[in-house]
Design a protein around this motif. Structure first.
Motif, PDB file in Angstrom:
ATOM      1  N   PHE A 391       1.773   3.219 -12.704  1.00 25.57           N
ATOM      2  CA  PHE A 391       2.446   2.371 -11.707  1.00 25.57           C
ATOM      3  C   PHE A 391       1.481   2.126 -10.551  1.00 25.57           C
ATOM      4  O   PHE A 391       0.971   3.070  -9.947  1.00 25.57           O
ATOM      5  N   LEU A 392       1.267   0.847 -10.239  1.00 23.55           N
ATOM      6  CA  LEU A 392       0.386   0.454  -9.151  1.00 23.55           C
ATOM      7  C   LEU A 392       1.071  -0.598  -8.287  1.00 23.55           C
ATOM      8  O   LEU A 392       1.938  -1.333  -8.772  1.00 23.55           O
ATOM      9  N   PRO A 393       0.687  -0.703  -7.008  1.00 28.85           N
ATOM     10  CA  PRO A 393       1.203  -1.819  -6.197  1.00 28.85           C
ATOM     11  C   PRO A 393       0.818  -3.153  -6.832  1.00 28.85           C
ATOM     12  O   PRO A 393      -0.212  -3.261  -7.504  1.00 28.85           O
ATOM     13  N   THR A 394       1.632  -4.166  -6.597  1.00 26.10           N
ATOM     14  CA  THR A 394       1.369  -5.467  -7.216  1.00 26.10           C
ATOM     15  C   THR A 394       0.049  -6.066  -6.764  1.00 26.10           C
ATOM     16  O   THR A 394      -0.579  -6.830  -7.512  1.00 26.10           O
ATOM     17  N   ASP A 395      -0.408  -5.740  -5.552  1.00 25.42           N
ATOM     18  CA  ASP A 395      -1.692  -6.267  -5.076  1.00 25.42           C
ATOM     19  C   ASP A 395      -2.816  -5.254  -5.235  1.00 25.42           C
ATOM     20  O   ASP A 395      -3.869  -5.371  -4.605  1.00 25.42           O
ATOM     21  N   GLY A 396      -2.600  -4.239  -6.084  1.00 23.77           N
ATOM     22  CA  GLY A 396      -3.629  -3.249  -6.338  1.00 23.77           C
ATOM     23  C   GLY A 396      -3.528  -2.050  -5.421  1.00 23.77           C
ATOM     24  O   GLY A 396      -2.862  -2.089  -4.386  1.00 23.77           O
ATOM     25  N   ALA A 397      -4.189  -0.974  -5.813  1.00 25.95           N
ATOM     26  CA  ALA A 397      -4.134   0.274  -5.041  1.00 25.95           C
ATOM     27  C   ALA A 397      -5.034   0.172  -3.811  1.00 25.95           C
ATOM     28  O   ALA A 397      -6.191  -0.230  -3.902  1.00 25.95           O
ATOM     29  N   HIS A 398      -4.487   0.544  -2.658  1.00 29.92           N
ATOM     30  CA  HIS A 398      -5.269   0.606  -1.425  1.00 29.92           C
ATOM     31  C   HIS A 398      -4.496   1.450  -0.419  1.00 29.92           C
ATOM     32  O   HIS A 398      -3.310   1.739  -0.601  1.00 29.92           O
ATOM     33  N   ASP A 399      -5.170   1.865   0.656  1.00 28.83           N
ATOM     34  CA  ASP A 399      -4.562   2.838   1.566  1.00 28.83           C
ATOM     35  C   ASP A 399      -3.533   2.239   2.516  1.00 28.83           C
ATOM     36  O   ASP A 399      -2.986   2.949   3.362  1.00 28.83           O
ATOM     37  N   GLN A 400      -3.256   0.936   2.393  1.00 28.04           N
ATOM     38  CA  GLN A 400      -2.192   0.328   3.186  1.00 28.04           C
ATOM     39  C   GLN A 400      -1.115  -0.270   2.288  1.00 28.04           C
ATOM     40  O   GLN A 400      -0.351  -1.137   2.714  1.00 28.04           O
ATOM     41  N   ALA A 401      -1.043   0.227   1.063  1.00 23.39           N
ATOM     42  CA  ALA A 401      -0.110  -0.345   0.097  1.00 23.39           C
ATOM     43  C   ALA A 401       1.348  -0.116   0.472  1.00 23.39           C
ATOM     44  O   ALA A 401       2.208  -0.935   0.160  1.00 23.39           O
TER      45      ALA A 401
END
Length: 475
Positions: A391-401
């Protein structure tokens, strides 16, 4: 105008006042610059059953001024050294039935080159038993003898004083402000910057106005007058997994696992020296949770230096289905399980066939994408997994997800519901869980981890070093 050192003492006094009003504590009243306490009168906490706590607050404009032998033994032109003042205060206050605890509290740090003070115990903040056991001809032993001569006592009398003298050092203004805000939050008060300044100013006014003794009733009256009350109090569960907290006494329940881990710094502590310690830590946490339940605590604030798997376990043991609310301060913001959800796009789902068994592996990537690392680990270890679901955020993994607590609550609900659908699609006897994201999200995910399957949660050991199976959660 009050000086920076006065502001620091006011901040410490406000933090002490917040301790007095904590539920289920032994403190009966706060005293400020009280007569009859020698030179440890800046902040006094009266604890009839535990022994009173007397604090001398020492501010330094620059923390480059360290606490060492010279700092403690230098005598001003008129007067006594810091060490003499502490020793004389102990002699004044000592009581064989209930010895006092003395604190030297400062934003200064201990000198790492000092043969004696560099050996203050990180758990107890005491120089003993090291000072007692120091060989007479060692550098530390010679310093003990010199201190005894300096204060005009025998070595045994000096050691007896050191048995009751804690060194609370390196407590910066920033760290103490953070601590006070957490205590305000736990007390059910507003805890923003304006509220904190209001509390600190109140403490300053107590001293200026000659109000030296404050009971819990007095402090509650002041809080109501200042309109600081905002919610019900929270219990504090402190989990010291990979590092110790400077104020363990603030917590309702405190766990200390630091010595169970490999490594000599928080960055290197990823797994315990003995794999059996995972189960021991889970039992410790379960016992602490049961004590909180017995005390009637419903809203729990989790604190401490801990990793993903421990966050998840804490949330699971304080499960949503038990009626508990869990909270964590994530980068200054309160992430609470009862925060109204803020809708987020459903996470993107990727499925990776493993074909080594019938279990289900789940990787949740928020800050980073763990797909490659988890896939490699599963294949290297032959864990009986049929499929890895990522499972990943729709806009990709990042520290402000995840933008805040409302999004975090919505995100964990979306993930849990998606995993339930995965189990409907492909039933599994066990879930193997891998987490990469904010600690607060792992806590909230564990809190809502119900109606799934027994789950083993894994701890990441670092880039290229794989994972270790940590805790088992029955869900």
């Amino acid at each position: 105008m009050r000086r920076s050192g006065d502001h620091y003492q006011d901040l410490i006094a406000w933090g002490a006042a917040l301790r007095v009003i904590q539920p289920h504590n032994e403190i009966t009243q706060l005293e400020l610059e009280i007569n009859g306490a020698g030179n440890v009168d800046d902040v006094v906490l009266r604890r009839p059953t535990l022994g009173h706590r007397y604090t001398q607050v020492k501010w330094a404009t620059t923390t480059a001024s360290m606490i060492n032998d010279k700092y403690l033994t230098d005598r001003p032109r008129r007067g006594k050294s810091v060490l003499e003042k502490l020793y004389n205060s102990y002699q004044l206050l000592r009581n064989d039935d209930q010895p006092p605890t003395l604190e030297l509290l400062s934003n200064r740090v201990l000198d790492p080159e000092d043969p004696l003070l560099s050996r203050v115990d990180g758990r107890t903040e005491l120089l003993t038993p090291f000072a007692r056991l120091a060989l007479p001809d060692s550098a530390a032993g010679l310093q003990v003898a010199a201190w005894a001569e300096h204060v005009g006592s025998s070595r045994d009398d000096l050691i007896n004083m050191l048995d009751h003298l804690t060194f609370r050092t390196g407590l910066t203004v920033a760290s103490e402000r953070d601590r006070a805000q957490v205590l305000m939050l736990a007390a059910g008060l507003r805890h923003d910057e304006d509220a904190l300044e209001t509390g600190i100013f109140a403490a300053a006014e107590w001293i200026r106005g000659g109000k030296r003794i404050l009971t819990a009733h007095d402090i509650h009256d002041q809080i109501d007058e200042l309109r600081l009350r905002a919610a019900k109090p929270r219990a504090i569960l402190l989990i010291q997994a990979i590092d110790r907290d400077p104020h363990p006494e603030d917590a309702t329940e405190t766990l200390d696992w630091v010595d169970l881990y490999h490594g000599d710094s928080p960055m290197t502590r990823a797994r315990p020296t003995d794999p059996a310690n995972w189960a021991a830590m889970a039992r410790d946490l379960n016992d602490a949770v049961n004590r909180l339940k017995s005390a009637g605590a419903q809203d729990i604030l989790v604190r401490g230096a801990l990793r993903q798997a421990t966050f998840f376990l804490a949330g699971a043991q304080l499960a949503h289905v038990t009626g508990k609310t869990v909270s964590y301060v994530q980068q200054g913001a309160l992430w609470s399980s009862n925060t109204p959800r803020k809708p987020v796009p459903p996470p993107a789902v990727t499925r990776v066939p493993v074909d080594a068994g019938t279990d289900l592996a789940v990787a949740i990537g928020i800050a980073v994408d763990p797909t490659a690392a988890v896939t490699q680990y599963l294949r290297d270890t032959a864990i009986p997994v049929g499929e890895l679901v990522v499972f990943l955020p729709t806009d990709g993994a990042h520290d402000q997800a995840v933008g805040g607590p409302g999004e975090a609550v919505a995100y964990v609900q979306e993930i849990r519901n998606s995993i339930r659908l995965e189990l409907e699609r492909r039933p599994a006897e066990r879930i193997h869980l891998y987490l990469a994201g904010p600690g607060g999200l792992a806590l909230l995910l564990g809190h809502r981890w119900n109606r799934l399957a027994p789950t083993t949660v894994y701890e990441h050991l670092g880039p290229g070093r794989g994972y270790a199976p940590a805790f088992v959660v029955e869900a």
